[in-house]
Scaffold this motif. Structure first.
Motif, PDB file in Angstrom:
ATOM      1  N   MET A  61       0.865  -1.173   0.000  1.00  0.00           N
ATOM      2  CA  MET A  61       0.000   0.000   0.000  1.00  0.00           C
ATOM      3  C   MET A  61       0.908   1.231   0.000  1.00  0.00           C
ATOM      4  N   THR A  62       0.483   2.284  -0.685  1.00  0.00           N
ATOM      5  CA  THR A  62       1.238   3.530  -0.700  1.00  0.00           C
ATOM      6  C   THR A  62       0.477   4.566   0.109  1.00  0.00           C
ATOM      7  N   PHE A  63       1.100   5.044   1.174  1.00  0.00           N
ATOM      8  CA  PHE A  63       0.517   6.087   2.028  1.00  0.00           C
ATOM      9  C   PHE A  63       1.199   7.401   1.717  1.00  0.00           C
ATOM     10  N   THR A  64       0.416   8.452   1.623  1.00  0.00           N
ATOM     11  CA  THR A  64       0.959   9.794   1.498  1.00  0.00           C
ATOM     12  C   THR A  64       0.627  10.517   2.795  1.00  0.00           C
ATOM     13  N   LYS A  69       5.331  10.309   0.207  1.00  0.00           N
ATOM     14  CA  LYS A  69       4.827   8.974  -0.138  1.00  0.00           C
ATOM     15  C   LYS A  69       5.702   7.914   0.513  1.00  0.00           C
ATOM     16  N   LYS A  71       5.811   3.558   0.876  1.00  0.00           N
ATOM     17  CA  LYS A  71       5.267   2.233   0.581  1.00  0.00           C
ATOM     18  C   LYS A  71       5.284   1.398   1.855  1.00  0.00           C
ATOM     19  N   HIS A  86      -3.293  12.945   5.259  1.00  0.00           N
ATOM     20  CA  HIS A  86      -2.843  11.677   4.707  1.00  0.00           C
ATOM     21  C   HIS A  86      -3.933  11.022   3.868  1.00  0.00           C
ATOM     22  N   ARG A  87      -3.512  10.056   3.068  1.00  0.00           N
ATOM     23  CA  ARG A  87      -4.391   9.241   2.229  1.00  0.00           C
ATOM     24  C   ARG A  87      -3.610   7.989   1.857  1.00  0.00           C
ATOM     25  N   PHE A  88      -4.277   7.030   1.218  1.00  0.00           N
ATOM     26  CA  PHE A  88      -3.561   5.838   0.790  1.00  0.00           C
ATOM     27  C   PHE A  88      -4.149   5.307  -0.509  1.00  0.00           C
ATOM     28  N   ASN A  90      -3.610   1.701  -3.339  1.00  0.00           N
ATOM     29  CA  ASN A  90      -2.958   0.444  -3.672  1.00  0.00           C
ATOM     30  C   ASN A  90      -2.563   0.553  -5.139  1.00  0.00           C
ATOM     31  N   CYS A  98      -3.888  -3.995   5.346  1.00  0.00           N
ATOM     32  CA  CYS A  98      -3.151  -3.379   6.442  1.00  0.00           C
ATOM     33  C   CYS A  98      -3.976  -3.439   7.712  1.00  0.00           C
TER      34      CYS A  98
END
Length: 145
Positions: A61-64, A69, A71, A86-88, A90, A98
């Motif tokens: 998953m990629t979280f910002t 960013k 991973k 934040h946001r995420f 895939n 997660c």
């Protein structure tokens, strides 16, 4: 009604609460969430009343978080402090899962159910963003501008 363990479907997102704040004297809440390959959720937001720690279980998953960013692979963790936008997503080619731990446990399954109701009422059309924003604010989330 205790909703712990029940599956909540919110668009592409599948959520299962493992522990609610009411089960931990308000100290924490914990839930799993699964996102299919290519899934992009949710809109950027922050929360001022609690921290969130994410632990990777499956996939990537990629979280910002605050514009950075990161991973998250199985065994990786990311800490999201209060107030951090934040946001995420895939962005990978496979499903990702997660574990989220919220401290204190102020957010519960009712938030996700209310958002799911708005999405369902949209019947495939764009959802009522004002209604989503109102639900977010009522549950301690601040939508990003």
């Amino acid at each position: 009604m205790n909703e712990t363990g029940q599956v909540i479907r919110l668009g592409q997102l599948v959520i299962r609460f493992l522990l609610e704040g009411k089960d931990s004297s308000g100290m924490l809440a914990m839930f799993e969430f699964t996102v299919p390959a290519g899934g992009k959720v949710p809109a950027g937001h922050s929360h001022d009343g609690y921290e969130e720690t994410i632990y990777g279980l499956e996939g990537t998953m990629t979280f910002t978080v605050s514009g950075e960013k990161r991973k998250v692979h199985p065994g990786d963790a990311v800490f999201i402090p209060r107030g951090a936008v934040h946001r995420f997503d895939n962005l990978s080619g496979g499903e990702a899962k997660c574990l989220a731990v919220l401290t204190p446990g102020l957010l519960g399954p009712e938030f996700f159910r209310e958002i799911a109701d708005i999405m369902e009422a949209a019947a495939g059309e764009p959802p009522d963003m004002a209604a989503i924003g109102a639900v977010m604010r009522r549950h301690g989330l601040t939508p990003a501008t």
